[in-house]
Design a protein around this motif. Structure first.
Motif, PDB file in Angstrom:
ATOM      1  N   SER A   1       0.783  12.687  -9.464  1.00 21.47           N
ATOM      2  CA  SER A   1       0.105  13.735  -9.227  1.00 21.47           C
ATOM      3  C   SER A   1       1.042  14.964  -9.328  1.00 21.47           C
ATOM      4  N   LEU A   2       2.167  14.965  -9.042  1.00 25.73           N
ATOM      5  CA  LEU A   2       3.366  15.977  -8.786  1.00 25.73           C
ATOM      6  C   LEU A   2       3.860  16.049 -10.046  1.00 25.73           C
ATOM      7  N   GLN A   3       3.768  14.991 -11.125  1.00 26.29           N
ATOM      8  CA  GLN A   3       4.355  15.183 -12.580  1.00 26.29           C
ATOM      9  C   GLN A   3       3.160  15.603 -13.533  1.00 26.29           C
ATOM     10  N   VAL A  38       1.002  -1.215  -0.136  1.00 25.44           N
ATOM     11  CA  VAL A  38       0.004  -0.056  -0.135  1.00 25.44           C
ATOM     12  C   VAL A  38       0.879   1.296  -0.028  1.00 25.44           C
ATOM     13  N   SER A  39       1.915   1.165   0.708  1.00 21.79           N
ATOM     14  CA  SER A  39       2.862   2.533   0.678  1.00 21.79           C
ATOM     15  C   SER A  39       3.537   2.732  -0.558  1.00 21.79           C
ATOM     16  N   GLY A  40       3.676   1.774  -1.462  1.00 19.76           N
ATOM     17  CA  GLY A  40       4.315   1.944  -2.606  1.00 19.76           C
ATOM     18  C   GLY A  40       3.206   2.469  -3.688  1.00 19.76           C
ATOM     19  N   LEU A  41       2.097   1.868  -3.496  1.00 23.15           N
ATOM     20  CA  LEU A  41       0.698   2.424  -4.335  1.00 23.15           C
ATOM     21  C   LEU A  41       0.697   4.191  -4.051  1.00 23.15           C
ATOM     22  N   LEU A  42       0.666   4.162  -2.629  1.00 29.40           N
ATOM     23  CA  LEU A  42       0.667   5.802  -2.497  1.00 29.40           C
ATOM     24  C   LEU A  42       1.619   6.437  -2.905  1.00 29.40           C
ATOM     25  N   ASP A  43       2.821   6.225  -2.832  1.00 28.46           N
ATOM     26  CA  ASP A  43       3.917   7.066  -3.373  1.00 28.46           C
ATOM     27  C   ASP A  43       3.986   7.034  -4.970  1.00 28.46           C
ATOM     28  N   ARG A  44       3.492   5.828  -5.694  1.00 27.53           N
ATOM     29  CA  ARG A  44       3.204   6.154  -6.939  1.00 27.53           C
ATOM     30  C   ARG A  44       2.191   7.016  -7.412  1.00 27.53           C
ATOM     31  N   LEU A  45       0.939   7.323  -6.788  1.00 30.24           N
ATOM     32  CA  LEU A  45      -0.070   8.045  -7.065  1.00 30.24           C
ATOM     33  C   LEU A  45       0.471   9.438  -6.498  1.00 30.24           C
ATOM     34  N   ALA A  46       1.242   9.860  -5.433  1.00 27.91           N
ATOM     35  CA  ALA A  46       1.725  11.267  -5.231  1.00 27.91           C
ATOM     36  C   ALA A  46       2.740  11.368  -6.113  1.00 27.91           C
TER      37      ALA A  46
END
Length: 312
Positions: free
Chosen positions: A303-305, A292-300
Motif C-alpha cells: 500500500s505504501l508503494q 499473519v504478521s508477515g502477510l500484514l507487513d506485505r500488505l502494508a
C-alpha cells in the motif's frame, strides 16, 4: 519509551479493545470465548519470552500451567483463592529455576525433546501423588463467576503482551536475541548467556502458572491428564507459527486467528475439524512462513508503494 505502532502498540490495542468490547455483547458464550482467547494469548506471550526471543523452542510449556493449577487445587479452602493462584505462579517460577540450569544447557532438537519429556515427567509425578492421596480427580465448588474470571484473564493477556514489549527493549531482550542468532558469539561479546536464559525461562513460567489456575477455576475440575495435556504445548507453538512474529504481534494475531477459526470449524465441521486445522497449518508453513504478521507487513508495504502514497 516510544512505541512502534505495528510491533508494539497494535497488539496492546487489540487485547485492550477486545477485552472491553466482548462483554458488551451481553452473552456468556462470548465471555467464554474471550476467556479462552485471552488465556491462549497469555500462554503464547510467555512462550515468546524464551522461545521467540532466545530461540529455545519449548514443547513442554504446559508443565507450568499444570503446576499452577495443581498448586491452586492443593491450597483450595486453606487460603484465599487469589493467594492460591499466586502460589501456583510462584511455584511454576521456582520449578523453572530449579530445572532451568540443566535444561538450558542443551539446545536445538535436544531442548525440544527435553522440555516435552519434562512436562510428561511432571504429569506422571502428579498422577502418582494423587494416587497416594487417593484422589483421582478433584471438584472445586464455589469458584468465582465467569465474568470475574474473564477480567482476570484479560488482564493476564495484557500483562503478557506488555511484558514482551518491555523485555524486547531492555538489555535482557537484546541479549536473548543475540543468543538466538549466535550464542557462542554473544558469550564472547560479554552477554551473560546462562543468566539471561534462566531469567527468561523463569519469567516465562510465572504467567502460565496463573493461567493454569484460572483454567481450573473456570472448569471447576482438576484432572492431571487434562491439566498437563501436551496438546496445550502444541497449540501454543501452532499459534506462534500462524502468528509468525518473534515480537508481541505474533501471539496475539495467532491466538485470534486460531481461536476464531476453531470456533467456526468446530460448530460447522466437527467431524473434520482437526483435519482442516492441520491442512491450514501446513499451508502457513509452506506458503506463508512469516504467518499473519508477515502477510500484514506485505500488505502494508504494497500500500505504501502505490503511486501517490508515501510521506509528504
Amino acid at each position: 519509551m516510544s512505541l512502534n505502532f505495528s510491533r508494539d502498540a497494535l497488539p496492546l490495542l487489540l487485547v485492550a479493545v477486545g477485552a472491553l468490547c466482548l462483554p458488551l455483547l451481553g452473552n456468556d458464550y462470548y465471555l467464554g470465548v474471550g476467556f479462552t482467547l485471552f488465556g491462549w494469548v497469555a500462554l503464547a506471550q510467555s512462550w515468546t519470552l524464551v522461545s521467540g526471543l532466545a530461540g529455545y523452542i519449548s514443547l513442554g510449556h504446559v508443565v507450568f500451567a499444570g503446576i499452577g493449577g495443581y498448586l491452586l487445587v492443593l491450597t483450595w479452602g486453606a487460603v484465599p483463592i487469589w493467594l492460591g493462584a499466586i502460589v501456583g505462579a510462584v511455584g511454576a517460577g521456582l520449578f523453572a529455576l530449579l530445572v532451568g540450569l540443566p535444561v538450558m544447557r542443551v539446545r536445538g532438537p535436544y531442548f525440544v525433546i527435553l522440555t516435552f519429556g519434562l512436562a510428561e515427567f511432571a504429569k506422571y509425578v502428579v498422577i502418582n501423588i494423587e494416587s497416594v492421596l487417593g484422589k483421582f480427580s478433584r471438584l472445586l465448588l464455589g469458584g468465582p463467576a465467569l465474568q470475574d474470571l474473564y477480567w482476570v484473564m484479560a488482564a493476564l493477556a495484557l500483562v503478557g503482551t506488555f511484558s514482551v514489549v518491555v523485555v524486547r527493549r531492555l538489555r535482557l531482550g537484546a541479549g536473548l536475541i543475540a543468543i538466538r542468532e549466535d550464542e557462542t558469539a554473544a558469550g564472547t561479546l560479554g552477554v551473560p548467556t546462562m543468566r539471561f536464559k534462566l531469567i527468561a525461562f523463569a519469567l516465562s513460567a510465572l504467567l502460565p502458572g496463573l493461567v493454569g489456575a484460572m483454567f481450573v477455576l473456570r472448569t471447576g475440575y482438576f484432572e492431571p491428564l487434562q491439566a498437563f495435556d501436551p496438546i496445550i504445548s502444541f497449540t501454543i507453538v501452532t499459534m506462534a507459527i500462524i502468528g509468525g512474529s518473534e515480537d508481541a504481534r505474533g501471539p496475539v494475531l495467532g491466538a485470534i486467528f486460531l481461536v476464531l477459526l476453531s470456533e467456526l470449524l468446530w460448530s460447522n465441521f466437527p467431524q473434520v475439524y482437526m483435519v482442516i486445522l492441520g491442512v491450514l497449518l501446513i499451508g502457513f508453513v509452506l506458503f506463508a512462513p512469516n504467518g499473519v504478521s508477515g502477510l500484514l507487513d506485505r500488505l502494508a508495504s504494497r500500500s505504501l508503494q502505490r503511486p501517490g502514497v508515501g510521506l509528504v
